[in-house]
Design a protein around this motif. Structure first.
Motif, PDB file in Angstrom:
ATOM      1  N   MET A   1      10.263  24.502  -7.353  1.00 16.99           N
ATOM      2  CA  MET A   1      10.541  25.064  -6.173  1.00 16.99           C
ATOM      3  C   MET A   1      11.295  26.280  -6.598  1.00 16.99           C
ATOM      4  N   LEU A   2      11.158  27.307  -5.666  1.00 13.79           N
ATOM      5  CA  LEU A   2      11.844  28.706  -6.111  1.00 13.79           C
ATOM      6  C   LEU A   2      13.014  28.752  -4.985  1.00 13.79           C
ATOM      7  N   LEU A   3      14.192  29.348  -5.544  1.00 12.34           N
ATOM      8  CA  LEU A   3      15.384  29.350  -4.536  1.00 12.34           C
ATOM      9  C   LEU A   3      15.617  30.763  -4.299  1.00 12.34           C
ATOM     10  N   ALA A   4      14.833  31.917  -4.837  1.00  7.30           N
ATOM     11  CA  ALA A   4      15.115  33.188  -4.807  1.00  7.30           C
ATOM     12  C   ALA A   4      16.592  33.477  -4.831  1.00  7.30           C
TER      13      ALA A   4
ATOM     14  N   HIS B   1      11.845  40.268  -4.456  1.00  5.41           N
ATOM     15  CA  HIS B   1      10.904  40.726  -5.422  1.00  5.41           C
ATOM     16  C   HIS B   1      10.511  39.754  -6.648  1.00  5.41           C
ATOM     17  N   ASP B   2      11.660  39.342  -7.300  1.00  4.84           N
ATOM     18  CA  ASP B   2      11.652  38.180  -8.215  1.00  4.84           C
ATOM     19  C   ASP B   2      10.793  37.022  -7.778  1.00  4.84           C
ATOM     20  N   ALA B   3      11.179  36.322  -6.569  1.00  6.01           N
ATOM     21  CA  ALA B   3      10.583  35.020  -6.212  1.00  6.01           C
ATOM     22  C   ALA B   3       9.245  35.415  -5.994  1.00  6.01           C
TER      23      ALA B   3
ATOM     24  N   ILE C   1       3.201  25.997  -5.160  1.00  8.16           N
ATOM     25  CA  ILE C   1       4.640  26.629  -5.266  1.00  8.16           C
ATOM     26  C   ILE C   1       5.422  26.119  -4.057  1.00  8.16           C
ATOM     27  N   TRP C   2       6.765  26.029  -4.152  1.00  3.36           N
ATOM     28  CA  TRP C   2       7.472  25.744  -2.919  1.00  3.36           C
ATOM     29  C   TRP C   2       8.659  26.852  -2.956  1.00  3.36           C
TER      30      TRP C   2
ATOM     31  N   ARG D   1      -1.283  27.720  -3.454  1.00  4.42           N
ATOM     32  CA  ARG D   1      -0.558  26.940  -2.231  1.00  4.42           C
ATOM     33  C   ARG D   1       0.580  27.039  -2.308  1.00  4.42           C
ATOM     34  N   SER D   2       1.286  27.346  -1.031  1.00  3.47           N
ATOM     35  CA  SER D   2       2.706  27.616  -1.162  1.00  3.47           C
ATOM     36  C   SER D   2       3.257  26.861   0.203  1.00  3.47           C
ATOM     37  N   GLY D   3       4.302  26.396   0.292  1.00  6.04           N
ATOM     38  CA  GLY D   3       5.201  25.895   1.216  1.00  6.04           C
ATOM     39  C   GLY D   3       6.583  25.908   1.176  1.00  6.04           C
ATOM     40  N   THR D   4       7.252  25.256   2.389  1.00  6.31           N
ATOM     41  CA  THR D   4       8.604  25.052   2.139  1.00  6.31           C
ATOM     42  C   THR D   4       8.905  23.754   2.215  1.00  6.31           C
ATOM     43  N   ALA D   5      10.192  23.345   1.642  1.00  6.30           N
ATOM     44  CA  ALA D   5      10.330  22.124   1.436  1.00  6.30           C
ATOM     45  C   ALA D   5      10.721  21.209   2.705  1.00  6.30           C
ATOM     46  N   GLN D   6      11.709  21.993   3.545  1.00  7.85           N
ATOM     47  CA  GLN D   6      12.153  21.323   4.728  1.00  7.85           C
ATOM     48  C   GLN D   6      12.800  22.278   5.647  1.00  7.85           C
ATOM     49  N   PRO D   7      12.182  22.719   6.575  1.00  9.88           N
ATOM     50  CA  PRO D   7      12.716  23.625   7.647  1.00  9.88           C
ATOM     51  C   PRO D   7      13.973  22.727   8.472  1.00  9.88           C
ATOM     52  N   LEU D   8      14.858  23.587   8.662  1.00 12.25           N
ATOM     53  CA  LEU D   8      16.034  23.195   9.208  1.00 12.25           C
ATOM     54  C   LEU D   8      16.115  23.337  10.717  1.00 12.25           C
ATOM     55  N   GLN D   9      15.756  22.372  11.448  1.00 11.57           N
ATOM     56  CA  GLN D   9      15.186  22.350  12.715  1.00 11.57           C
ATOM     57  C   GLN D   9      16.569  22.767  13.819  1.00 11.57           C
ATOM     58  N   PRO D  10      17.712  22.384  13.544  1.00 16.80           N
ATOM     59  CA  PRO D  10      18.766  22.784  14.315  1.00 16.80           C
ATOM     60  C   PRO D  10      19.222  24.469  14.158  1.00 16.80           C
ATOM     61  N   LEU D  11      18.581  24.978  13.201  1.00 17.67           N
ATOM     62  CA  LEU D  11      18.844  26.557  12.985  1.00 17.67           C
ATOM     63  C   LEU D  11      17.676  27.194  13.653  1.00 17.67           C
TER      64      LEU D  11
END
Length: 93
Positions: free
Chosen positions: A1-4, A17-19, A34-35, A71-81
């Motif tokens: 998982m990449l944190l940028a 750019h690094d991410a 990659i996540w 394949r890439s994705g995001t771990a968990q979208p924060l719905q309240p935001l």
């Protein structure tokens, strides 16, 4: 998982750019997925919108019109935001 993560002495532009570079390097090494993590209100992270990172990383650097095989994705979208449940649905596909 990449944190940028924003490294000391750099800025968020360099972190993004690094991410993207890390994703391309992972693909060259034979990784299939990659996540990207989503972080808000943190000066040390530049990944407030992982869907943007995913879109940029999905382009092949040699052939921008052709997608990357990674394949890439995001771990968990924060719905309240998010602005609305519709936006969450669009992100989920």
């Amino acid at each position: 998982m990449l944190l940028a993560a924003v490294a000391p002495g750099t800025d968020k532009t360099q972190a993004l750019h690094d991410a993207v570079s890390a994703a391309r390097h992972a693909e060259e090494l034979g990784y299939h997925r990659i996540w990207y993590a989503e972080h808000h209100d943190a000066r040390s992270f530049a990944s407030q919108a992982p869907e943007i990172l995913i879109a940029v990383a999905a382009r092949s650097p040699q052939h921008p019109a052709h997608p990357s095989r990674l394949r890439s994705g995001t771990a968990q979208p924060l719905q309240p935001l998010l602005a609305s449940p519709f936006q969450l649905r669009v992100m989920a596909g």
